[in-house]
Write a protein that holds these residues in place. Structure first.
Motif, PDB file in Angstrom:
ATOM      1  N   ASP A 235     -21.799 -38.479  28.267  1.00 57.43           N
ATOM      2  CA  ASP A 235     -20.775 -37.624  27.662  1.00 57.43           C
ATOM      3  C   ASP A 235     -20.281 -36.593  28.676  1.00 57.43           C
ATOM      4  O   ASP A 235     -19.082 -36.334  28.777  1.00 57.43           O
ATOM      5  CB  ASP A 235     -21.311 -36.918  26.413  1.00 57.43           C
ATOM      6  N   ALA A 236     -21.203 -36.008  29.421  1.00 57.12           N
ATOM      7  CA  ALA A 236     -20.833 -35.031  30.450  1.00 57.12           C
ATOM      8  C   ALA A 236     -19.988 -35.692  31.542  1.00 57.12           C
ATOM      9  O   ALA A 236     -19.012 -35.107  32.020  1.00 57.12           O
ATOM     10  CB  ALA A 236     -22.087 -34.404  31.049  1.00 57.12           C
ATOM     11  N   GLU A 237     -20.348 -36.921  31.931  1.00 55.18           N
ATOM     12  CA  GLU A 237     -19.572 -37.642  32.945  1.00 55.18           C
ATOM     13  C   GLU A 237     -18.158 -37.941  32.439  1.00 55.18           C
ATOM     14  O   GLU A 237     -17.196 -37.837  33.195  1.00 55.18           O
ATOM     15  CB  GLU A 237     -20.282 -38.935  33.334  1.00 55.18           C
ATOM     16  N   LEU A 238     -18.044 -38.299  31.174  1.00 59.23           N
ATOM     17  CA  LEU A 238     -16.729 -38.578  30.605  1.00 59.23           C
ATOM     18  C   LEU A 238     -15.882 -37.305  30.550  1.00 59.23           C
ATOM     19  O   LEU A 238     -14.702 -37.326  30.891  1.00 59.23           O
ATOM     20  CB  LEU A 238     -16.863 -39.196  29.213  1.00 59.23           C
ATOM     21  N   ARG A 239     -16.487 -36.191  30.145  1.00 60.15           N
ATOM     22  CA  ARG A 239     -15.745 -34.919  30.139  1.00 60.15           C
ATOM     23  C   ARG A 239     -15.294 -34.547  31.542  1.00 60.15           C
ATOM     24  O   ARG A 239     -14.168 -34.101  31.750  1.00 60.15           O
ATOM     25  CB  ARG A 239     -16.603 -33.807  29.539  1.00 60.15           C
ATOM     26  N   ALA A 240     -16.161 -34.748  32.541  1.00 58.79           N
ATOM     27  CA  ALA A 240     -15.806 -34.456  33.932  1.00 58.79           C
ATOM     28  C   ALA A 240     -14.664 -35.351  34.401  1.00 58.79           C
ATOM     29  O   ALA A 240     -13.764 -34.907  35.127  1.00 58.79           O
ATOM     30  CB  ALA A 240     -17.025 -34.623  34.832  1.00 58.79           C
ATOM     31  N   LEU A 241     -14.673 -36.593  33.975  1.00 60.36           N
ATOM     32  CA  LEU A 241     -13.600 -37.524  34.325  1.00 60.36           C
ATOM     33  C   LEU A 241     -12.267 -37.058  33.740  1.00 60.36           C
ATOM     34  O   LEU A 241     -11.244 -37.058  34.423  1.00 60.36           O
ATOM     35  CB  LEU A 241     -13.956 -38.920  33.834  1.00 60.36           C
ATOM     36  N   PHE A 242     -12.281 -36.617  32.488  1.00 65.52           N
ATOM     37  CA  PHE A 242     -11.062 -36.085  31.870  1.00 65.52           C
ATOM     38  C   PHE A 242     -10.588 -34.829  32.591  1.00 65.52           C
ATOM     39  O   PHE A 242      -9.388 -34.630  32.787  1.00 65.52           O
ATOM     40  CB  PHE A 242     -11.279 -35.799  30.384  1.00 65.52           C
ATOM     41  N   ASP A 243     -11.525 -33.975  32.995  1.00 62.52           N
ATOM     42  CA  ASP A 243     -11.150 -32.769  33.733  1.00 62.52           C
ATOM     43  C   ASP A 243     -10.493 -33.126  35.061  1.00 62.52           C
ATOM     44  O   ASP A 243      -9.492 -32.520  35.455  1.00 62.52           O
ATOM     45  CB  ASP A 243     -12.374 -31.880  33.981  1.00 62.52           C
ATOM     46  N   ARG A 244     -11.050 -34.116  35.767  1.00 60.78           N
ATOM     47  CA  ARG A 244     -10.455 -34.555  37.029  1.00 60.78           C
ATOM     48  C   ARG A 244      -9.057 -35.121  36.804  1.00 60.78           C
ATOM     49  O   ARG A 244      -8.126 -34.839  37.567  1.00 60.78           O
ATOM     50  CB  ARG A 244     -11.343 -35.596  37.712  1.00 60.78           C
ATOM     51  N   ALA A 245      -8.894 -35.918  35.755  1.00 61.33           N
ATOM     52  CA  ALA A 245      -7.578 -36.497  35.448  1.00 61.33           C
ATOM     53  C   ALA A 245      -6.579 -35.382  35.126  1.00 61.33           C
ATOM     54  O   ALA A 245      -5.416 -35.436  35.545  1.00 61.33           O
ATOM     55  CB  ALA A 245      -7.685 -37.472  34.277  1.00 61.33           C
ATOM     56  N   ARG A 246      -7.011 -34.378  34.391  1.00 65.18           N
ATOM     57  CA  ARG A 246      -6.142 -33.253  34.050  1.00 65.18           C
ATOM     58  C   ARG A 246      -5.709 -32.511  35.313  1.00 65.18           C
ATOM     59  O   ARG A 246      -4.539 -32.151  35.467  1.00 65.18           O
ATOM     60  CB  ARG A 246      -6.861 -32.297  33.091  1.00 65.18           C
ATOM     61  N   LYS A 247      -6.636 -32.309  36.252  1.00 64.89           N
ATOM     62  CA  LYS A 247      -6.309 -31.623  37.503  1.00 64.89           C
ATOM     63  C   LYS A 247      -5.300 -32.423  38.325  1.00 64.89           C
ATOM     64  O   LYS A 247      -4.381 -31.861  38.916  1.00 64.89           O
ATOM     65  CB  LYS A 247      -7.574 -31.363  38.319  1.00 64.89           C
ATOM     66  N   VAL A 248      -5.465 -33.741  38.364  1.00 68.25           N
ATOM     67  CA  VAL A 248      -4.506 -34.593  39.082  1.00 68.25           C
ATOM     68  C   VAL A 248      -3.124 -34.460  38.446  1.00 68.25           C
ATOM     69  O   VAL A 248      -2.123 -34.285  39.134  1.00 68.25           O
ATOM     70  CB  VAL A 248      -4.962 -36.067  39.095  1.00 68.25           C
TER      71      VAL A 248
END
Length: 87
Positions: free
Chosen positions: A63-76
């Motif tokens: 779950d933490a990895e998925l949230r981090a992935l969404f955060d990275r996508a948002r930053k991009v």
């Protein structure tokens, strides 16, 4: 000739299990998608695969990895917007 249903798609595949990742990548490519080795501005789709038999700690970690992935996508996405505004 394979069906090119995913022509034009650039996918980033996030999966902790190498065999499963290889199978996903193979299938996406067979449908015409390109695979990105990292999350960047060229990525149009993200494929995340959760492990089927996870204990509670592993599920929390994924779950933490998925949230981090969404955060990275948002930053991009925000970075791309900022570049467009600057132009």
């Amino acid at each position: 000739m394979a069906q090119q249903a995913l022509a034009g798609v650039v996918a980033y595949v996030s999966c902790n299990y190498n065999e499963q990742r290889l199978a996903l990548v193979s299938r996406l490519k067979s449908l015409g998608a390109q695979i990105a080795s990292r999350l960047g501005k060229e990525v149009s789709h993200i494929v995340f695969s959760r492990g089927a038999k996870l204990n509670a700690d592993e599920r929390v970690q994924e779950d933490a990895e998925l949230r981090a992935l969404f955060d990275r996508a948002r930053k991009v996405r925000l970075s791309l917007r900022m570049r467009r505004v600057a132009l």
